[in-house]
Motif scaffolding. Structure first.
Motif, PDB file in Angstrom:
ATOM      1  N   ALA A  19      -1.028  -4.208 -10.081  1.00  0.00           N
ATOM      2  CA  ALA A  19      -0.609  -3.433  -8.995  1.00  0.00           C
ATOM      3  C   ALA A  19      -1.426  -2.922  -8.087  1.00  0.00           C
ATOM      4  CB  ALA A  19       0.334  -2.184  -9.664  1.00  0.00           C
ATOM      5  N   ALA A  20      -2.439  -2.500  -8.531  1.00  0.00           N
ATOM      6  CA  ALA A  20      -3.500  -1.836  -7.602  1.00  0.00           C
ATOM      7  C   ALA A  20      -4.035  -2.979  -6.423  1.00  0.00           C
ATOM      8  CB  ALA A  20      -4.720  -1.506  -8.225  1.00  0.00           C
ATOM      9  N   VAL A  21      -4.129  -4.264  -7.142  1.00  0.00           N
ATOM     10  CA  VAL A  21      -4.756  -5.170  -6.074  1.00  0.00           C
ATOM     11  C   VAL A  21      -3.463  -5.411  -5.059  1.00  0.00           C
ATOM     12  CG1 VAL A  21      -5.029  -7.599  -6.100  1.00  0.00           C
ATOM     13  CG2 VAL A  21      -6.139  -6.474  -7.661  1.00  0.00           C
ATOM     14  N   LEU A  22      -2.142  -5.315  -5.379  1.00  0.00           N
ATOM     15  CA  LEU A  22      -1.108  -5.699  -4.733  1.00  0.00           C
ATOM     16  C   LEU A  22      -0.858  -4.524  -3.528  1.00  0.00           C
ATOM     17  CD1 LEU A  22       1.438  -6.989  -7.086  1.00  0.00           C
ATOM     18  CD2 LEU A  22       0.413  -8.208  -5.298  1.00  0.00           C
ATOM     19  N   LEU A  23      -1.230  -3.304  -3.771  1.00  0.00           N
ATOM     20  CA  LEU A  23      -1.233  -2.258  -2.850  1.00  0.00           C
ATOM     21  C   LEU A  23      -2.332  -2.459  -1.932  1.00  0.00           C
ATOM     22  CD1 LEU A  23      -0.140   0.840  -5.301  1.00  0.00           C
ATOM     23  CD2 LEU A  23       0.970  -0.269  -3.409  1.00  0.00           C
ATOM     24  N   VAL A  24      -3.267  -2.712  -2.493  1.00  0.00           N
ATOM     25  CA  VAL A  24      -4.611  -3.017  -1.405  1.00  0.00           C
ATOM     26  C   VAL A  24      -4.350  -4.109  -0.625  1.00  0.00           C
ATOM     27  CG1 VAL A  24      -6.966  -3.739  -1.252  1.00  0.00           C
ATOM     28  CG2 VAL A  24      -6.467  -2.052  -2.937  1.00  0.00           C
ATOM     29  N   LEU A  25      -3.731  -5.210  -0.845  1.00  0.00           N
ATOM     30  CA  LEU A  25      -3.344  -6.394  -0.085  1.00  0.00           C
ATOM     31  C   LEU A  25      -2.229  -6.055   0.956  1.00  0.00           C
ATOM     32  CD1 LEU A  25      -3.501  -9.310  -2.488  1.00  0.00           C
ATOM     33  CD2 LEU A  25      -4.867  -8.877  -0.854  1.00  0.00           C
ATOM     34  N   GLN A  26      -1.298  -5.306   0.524  1.00  0.00           N
ATOM     35  CA  GLN A  26      -0.470  -4.889   1.224  1.00  0.00           C
ATOM     36  C   GLN A  26      -0.836  -3.901   2.426  1.00  0.00           C
ATOM     37  OE1 GLN A  26       2.546  -2.065  -0.676  1.00  0.00           O
ATOM     38  NE2 GLN A  26       4.109  -2.973   0.696  1.00  0.00           N
ATOM     39  N   LYS A  27      -1.655  -2.951   1.939  1.00  0.00           N
ATOM     40  CA  LYS A  27      -2.245  -2.147   3.237  1.00  0.00           C
ATOM     41  C   LYS A  27      -3.145  -2.973   4.140  1.00  0.00           C
ATOM     42  CE  LYS A  27      -5.267   1.810   3.320  1.00  0.00           C
ATOM     43  NZ  LYS A  27      -6.172   2.750   2.825  1.00  0.00           N
ATOM     44  N   LYS A  28      -3.764  -3.909   3.642  1.00  0.00           N
ATOM     45  CA  LYS A  28      -4.710  -4.882   4.509  1.00  0.00           C
ATOM     46  C   LYS A  28      -3.789  -5.549   5.254  1.00  0.00           C
ATOM     47  CE  LYS A  28      -9.015  -5.265   1.917  1.00  0.00           C
ATOM     48  NZ  LYS A  28      -9.810  -6.082   1.513  1.00  0.00           N
ATOM     49  N   TYR A  29      -2.653  -6.111   4.958  1.00  0.00           N
ATOM     50  CA  TYR A  29      -1.671  -6.995   5.421  1.00  0.00           C
ATOM     51  C   TYR A  29      -1.130  -6.191   6.686  1.00  0.00           C
ATOM     52  CZ  TYR A  29       2.365  -9.956   6.674  1.00  0.00           C
ATOM     53  OH  TYR A  29       3.408 -10.649   7.433  1.00  0.00           O
ATOM     54  N   ARG A  30      -0.594  -4.739   6.329  1.00  0.00           N
ATOM     55  CA  ARG A  30      -0.163  -4.023   7.317  1.00  0.00           C
ATOM     56  C   ARG A  30      -1.031  -3.756   8.578  1.00  0.00           C
ATOM     57  NH1 ARG A  30       3.566   0.206   3.695  1.00  0.00           N
ATOM     58  NH2 ARG A  30       5.146  -1.373   3.156  1.00  0.00           N
ATOM     59  N   ALA A  31      -2.245  -3.455   8.287  1.00  0.00           N
ATOM     60  CA  ALA A  31      -3.392  -3.238   9.085  1.00  0.00           C
ATOM     61  C   ALA A  31      -3.505  -4.471  10.135  1.00  0.00           C
ATOM     62  CB  ALA A  31      -4.879  -2.766   8.421  1.00  0.00           C
ATOM     63  N   LEU A  32      -3.696  -5.636   9.408  1.00  0.00           N
ATOM     64  CA  LEU A  32      -3.713  -6.685  10.117  1.00  0.00           C
ATOM     65  C   LEU A  32      -2.531  -7.021  11.357  1.00  0.00           C
ATOM     66  CD1 LEU A  32      -5.349  -9.525  10.546  1.00  0.00           C
ATOM     67  CD2 LEU A  32      -3.850 -10.393   8.895  1.00  0.00           C
ATOM     68  N   LEU A  33      -1.439  -6.795  10.893  1.00  0.00           N
ATOM     69  CA  LEU A  33      -0.170  -6.973  11.854  1.00  0.00           C
ATOM     70  C   LEU A  33      -0.114  -5.633  12.915  1.00  0.00           C
ATOM     71  CD1 LEU A  33       2.760  -7.438   9.390  1.00  0.00           C
ATOM     72  CD2 LEU A  33       1.659  -9.037  11.018  1.00  0.00           C
ATOM     73  N   GLU A  34      -0.691  -4.597  12.686  1.00  0.00           N
ATOM     74  CA  GLU A  34      -1.124  -3.579  13.534  1.00  0.00           C
ATOM     75  C   GLU A  34      -1.891  -3.951  14.571  1.00  0.00           C
ATOM     76  OE1 GLU A  34      -1.838   0.155  11.716  1.00  0.00           O
ATOM     77  OE2 GLU A  34       0.088   0.151  10.778  1.00  0.00           O
ATOM     78  N   ASP A  35      -3.214  -4.683  14.392  1.00  0.00           N
ATOM     79  CA  ASP A  35      -4.270  -5.056  14.935  1.00  0.00           C
ATOM     80  C   ASP A  35      -3.635  -6.031  16.029  1.00  0.00           C
ATOM     81  OD1 ASP A  35      -5.781  -3.505  13.980  1.00  0.00           O
ATOM     82  OD2 ASP A  35      -7.158  -4.746  12.825  1.00  0.00           O
ATOM     83  N   GLU A  36      -2.881  -6.949  15.486  1.00  0.00           N
ATOM     84  CA  GLU A  36      -2.116  -7.997  16.440  1.00  0.00           C
ATOM     85  C   GLU A  36      -1.148  -7.515  17.367  1.00  0.00           C
ATOM     86  OE1 GLU A  36      -0.236 -11.151  13.952  1.00  0.00           O
ATOM     87  OE2 GLU A  36      -2.176 -11.646  13.258  1.00  0.00           O
ATOM     88  N   ALA A  37      -0.612  -6.235  17.119  1.00  0.00           N
ATOM     89  CA  ALA A  37       0.449  -6.243  18.055  1.00  0.00           C
ATOM     90  C   ALA A  37      -0.014  -5.057  19.173  1.00  0.00           C
ATOM     91  CB  ALA A  37       1.247  -4.915  17.276  1.00  0.00           C
TER      92      ALA A  37
END
Length: 57
Positions: free
Chosen positions: A39-57
């Motif tokens: 669960a901790a790994v999934l939360l970290v990956l989710q946070k990184k994914y959201r940060a990546l999406l924000e960088d692209e926008a």
């Protein structure tokens, strides 16, 4: 003598039951620990994914 022997047998049975319970609890703890780590790994990956999406926008 019989009472002492019975008491010893009862104590041995209680010890075996306690050891079995400890083993069961340790197994459950290990399973839950793995689930928590996942669960901790999934939360970290989710946070990184959201940060990546924000960088692209």
């Amino acid at each position: 003598m019989t009472q002492t022997k019975t008491q010893t047998t009862d104590e041995q049975n209680a010890l075996k039951e306690a050891q079995a319970q400890i083993k069961k609890l340790q197994k459950e703890l290990k399973r839950k620990d793995k689930a928590l780590a996942e669960a901790a790994v999934l939360l970290v990956l989710q946070k990184k994914y959201r940060a990546l999406l924000e960088d692209e926008a």
